[in-house]
Design an enzyme around this catalytic site. Structure first.
Site, PDB file in Angstrom:
ATOM      1  N   GLU A  70       1.007  -0.551  -5.166  1.00 58.62           N
ATOM      2  CA  GLU A  70       0.037   0.516  -5.399  1.00 58.62           C
ATOM      3  C   GLU A  70       0.858   1.807  -5.475  1.00 58.62           C
ATOM      4  OE1 GLU A  70      -3.471   3.217  -3.515  1.00 58.62           O
ATOM      5  OE2 GLU A  70      -1.787   2.458  -2.361  1.00 58.62           O
ATOM      6  N   ASP A 121       0.826  -1.202   0.000  1.00 56.58           N
ATOM      7  CA  ASP A 121       0.000   0.000   0.000  1.00 56.58           C
ATOM      8  C   ASP A 121       0.864   1.258   0.000  1.00 56.58           C
ATOM      9  OD1 ASP A 121      -2.681   1.309   0.445  1.00 56.58           O
ATOM     10  OD2 ASP A 121      -1.669   1.980   2.267  1.00 56.58           O
TER      11      ASP A 121
END
Length: 784
Positions: free
Chosen positions: A513, A460
């Site tokens: 990401e 993330d």
């Protein structure tokens, strides 16, 4: 057993605390409101009842819990005058040493050297160490015996300490934390924690009434590791570490390496011993041989707690073991190859969705224990479904019981808020340049891949790791040593992480990401890349949703939103994501983003999905979007499953199932996702008509597919399109089919191409384009 609110004890009560302390959870809301409190220190009077074999000073440090190495005083020690056994038990009025001999147990009274519970026994005739127990008598007359926790050697070895200091101990989680193990043929639990700047650390828990005096941990050299083995302790007990700082503050922390934790909002760690045995050997063996880049992948992203709920039981979420068969059936029916879980690592605040992790090694106890989660993954593997876990090394929350200011200092994070605090999320940022912190994160990533058989990690907020000035104004960040904005420590950390993960677990995926133009995110490190397997294509996602959000009358001015993505489509190994981030915070649902009346919204969404599934790149769709959820996602509420009773929603559901079915059976749609040889534009000049057309190609099989999109609400008759060869082109999929909720405009099952050049191709055909629809046409095989 009560954990808090103990009764007031008299002055002569042997269990009376040595001093009153004010425990402040550093960084907690309470501490911030009240201000940082200091505890009152009161040294015990250095007055002994009888003379001891150690100095009054040493005993005083033991009693005041500030001895630098309690194991050097307590426990069993050979001396020139024989063997000495010393013990500190504040609850004891008398103690005996129980020596295990061949045919009997010998009881040796221990001298009480200090009224607060310091005992010792001298055995001048003994020259070697021996097994023993301590028999304790309390003031109420109760007696019991225990094995002495200070009689055992360290459970963390010199090599462990060396590799941790080097940042190269990939399985440090097997040493630090709490582990049920056998030491010197005695079962118990070893505890070890890294707290190099603490004045003292105790492990406290249910078994010692959360009293820090009973189990003070020993330091292991200059490593900063504190350790103790507590015999006869069993899995299932709750515990924390009580930290005493050099400034005199006292607070309790959860174990950074805990395998299990109390159900939030409770915060204690829990000793857990896994007994699960995986049955997915065939899956794991096949995964090691699989190339993720050249295989089909459609990912169902989900939040475990809000997928389905038991409304008849107060709306509780499903457990791991309840989810496994239901989710397995559902994903098998829909044809998804993988499921990606929003973070399951323990987190305190439900509203963070798991992205503010406090227990990096513990699956959240909201849905069961770690073995339940192992069963969940194992079961999905048995159904042919891979499991990807969201992982958050970019930041961690400031909750006072967790990693922040762990030993009273900035241990896992930078001290300078310009480097160590994230302005957007009010969280701490890991110090990626510190070897022990690198080791914590390396080991954590490998832990999920090894211990839980996860098939990949989606990292993330990578962009926030790469840039020192991420979301910061001038003057709010510190340049790197070359004066630049790149976080060089984070870059090296990510490279090494990906190298280790790919080397140790072939076939496992590392997914970034990453939302910027950082080059080579998914390129090998030996070519200068960061080494990820895949990167989320955030640019494609934003451009595509922007295009489909527009009324068709204005789409002609934004045709490049559809075509620009192919300019950079092969710079990275992309995943096309319609994730949870697109259906929260006022953005509306995917269906809600579509323009027009009710029919047009559904038609636009169906056309979008077929366009996405045929576009180069692996696919990711957040839960609920497979049946056109109308509202935004809410983490505290189950999906609106009743929508499947409505024909338009059922139509979208059927379409997603058929998209997956055709996709899996069509290597031209996935074999060369990362190679321009797998794609060719046919028509990019349909801005005025809102149309596009392209080919997908499988060089190894010779199979091809033609994809045509008509993103206007107008039926286009006699549309001529160039085609690679003559023959019958079967209409594989038409999103305007009545079966999916469309108007059923089509071409009678296919079209016939003739040798008439068009769009730079030798053949062509005319066909009818349905409104707001995408067509898939199977190219006839070349029989020459």
């Amino acid at each position: 057993m009560k954990r808090e609110g103990k009764a007031r004890r008299g002055r002569n009560d042997p269990q009376r605390p040595l001093r009153r302390t004010t425990r402040v959870y550093v960084g907690s809301r309470t501490a911030r409101k009240a201000g940082k409190k200091r505890r009152l220190r009161r040294r015990p009077p250095l007055r002994l009842l009888v003379e001891a074999t150690v100095s009054v000073h040493e005993i005083g440090r033991i009693l005041s819990l500030n001895h630098p190495d309690p194991h050097s005083v307590l426990g069993i020690h050979p001396t020139s005058a024989g063997v000495i056994v010393r013990a500190y038990r504040p609850d004891a009025v008398s103690m005996k040493l129980l020596i295990e001999e061949k045919s009997r147990v010998r009881r040796v009274p221990m001298l009480k050297c200090h009224e607060w519970g310091f005992f010792e026994a001298a055995l001048p005739r003994r020259k070697t160490l021996f097994r023993y127990r301590l028999e304790i008598e309390r003031a109420d007359g109760t007696r019991f015996s225990i094995r002495d926790p200070y009689a055992f050697l360290p459970t963390v070895g010199e090599l462990d300490l060396y590799f941790l200091a080097e940042g190269r101990h990939e399985r440090i989680y097997e040493k630090l934390g709490a582990h049920y193990r056998r030491v010197d043929n005695v079962r118990g639990v070893s505890f070890a924690v890294w707290a190099p700047n603490a004045a003292g650390v105790s492990v406290v828990g249910e078994w010692n009434d959360w009293d820090a005096r009973y189990h003070v941990m020993r330091p292991l050299g200059a490593s900063g590791i504190r350790e103790i083995f507590i015999p006869d302790l069993k899995p299932g007990v709750l515990y924390k570490y009580e930290i005493r700082t050099r400034e005199g503050d006292v607070f309790q922390k959860a174990d950074p390496y805990a395998r299990y934790a109390e159900h939030p909002p409770k915060r204690a760690s829990c000793v857990f011993h896994s007994r699960y045995r995986f049955t997915d050997d065939d899956w794991m063996a096949a995964r090691r041989k699989r190339d993720p880049l050249g295989t089909p992948m459609t990912i169902y992203e989900m939040h475990l707690g809000s997928w389905r709920r038991r409304e008849e039981e107060g709306g509780r979420p499903l457990s791991y073991r309840e989810l496994a068969p239901e989710l397995g059936d559902y994903l098998s029916h829909l044809g998804f190859t993988h499921v990606e879980l929003l973070p399951v690592m323990e987190y305190p605040f439900d509203g963070s969705w798991g992205y503010q992790v406090t227990g990096y090694f513990a699956p959240t106890s909201r849905y069961g224990d770690p073995d339940d989660f192992r069963f969940f993954i194992d079961h999905l593997h048995s159904r042919g479904i891979g499991v990807i876990l969201d992982w958050v090394p970019a930041h961690f929350p400031k909750d006072g019981f967790a990693l922040g200011r762990f030993d009273g200092t900035a241990l896992y994070e930078h001290l300078d808020p310009r480097q160590g605090e994230h302005p957007d999320w009010n969280t701490f940022i890991f110090n990626y340049g510190r070897k022990e912190v690198q080791n914590f994160l390396f080991a954590n990533a490998l832990y999920w891949l090894k211990e839980f058989h996860a098939d990949g990690l989606r990292i993330d907020a990578v962009a926030s790791m790469l840039y020192l000035d991420y979301s910061r104004k001038p003057g709010e960040w510190v340049p790197n040593r070359y004066g630049g904005r790149e976080n060089l420590d984070a870059v090296e950390f990510l490279k090494r992480l990906n190298e280790i993960a790919h080397e140790r677990f072939p076939g496992a995926m590392m997914i970034a990401e990453e939302s910027t133009a950082w080059p080579g995110v998914s390129r090998p490190t030996y070519l200068g890349g960061l080494g990820f397997t895949f990167k989320w294509n955030m640019g494609w996602m934003h451009d595509t949703l922007h295009y489909f959000h527009l009324d068709p009358i204005f789409r002609r001015y934004h045709h490049d939103n559809l075509t620009f993505g192919l300019v950079y489509a092969w710079n990275e190994n992309f995943i096309l994501p319609f994730s949870h981030d697109e259906v929260v915070h006022g953005k509306g649902s995917l269906l809600g983003k579509m323009p027009g009346d009710e029919w047009q919204k559904f038609a636009n969404l169906r056309a979008l999905y077929a366009y996405m599934w045929s576009h180069p790149g692996k696919k990711l769709l957040f839960m609920g979007n497979e049946f056109a959820q109308r509202r935004e996602w809410r983490y505290y509420q189950a999906l609106d499953w009743s929508l499947l009773d409505w024909a338009p929603h059922r139509g979208v559901f059927n379409l997603v199932r058929d998209l997956n079915r055709h996709y899996l059976a069509s290597p031209e749609l996935w074999e060369r996702d990362n190679d321009p040889a797998g794609f060719q534009w046919i028509d990019t000049h349909g801005a005025d008509t809102n149309t596009i057309a392209f080919r997908r190609i499988s060089p190894s099989t010779g199979r091809e597919m033609v994809v045509i999109g008509n993103f206007s609400p107008v039926v286009r008759h006699h549309y001529r399109i160039g085609l690679p060869r003559k023959g019958f082109y079967r209409e594989i999929l038409n999103t305007d089919s009545l079966y999916y909720g469309g108007s059923n405009v089509g071409n009678g099952g296919g079209i016939q191409a003739v040798e008439s050049p068009s769009h730079g191709l030798p053949c062509s055909a005319t066909l009818t384009l349905p409104p707001l629809a995408t067509l898939w046409l199977e190219v006839p095989r070349d029989t020459r």
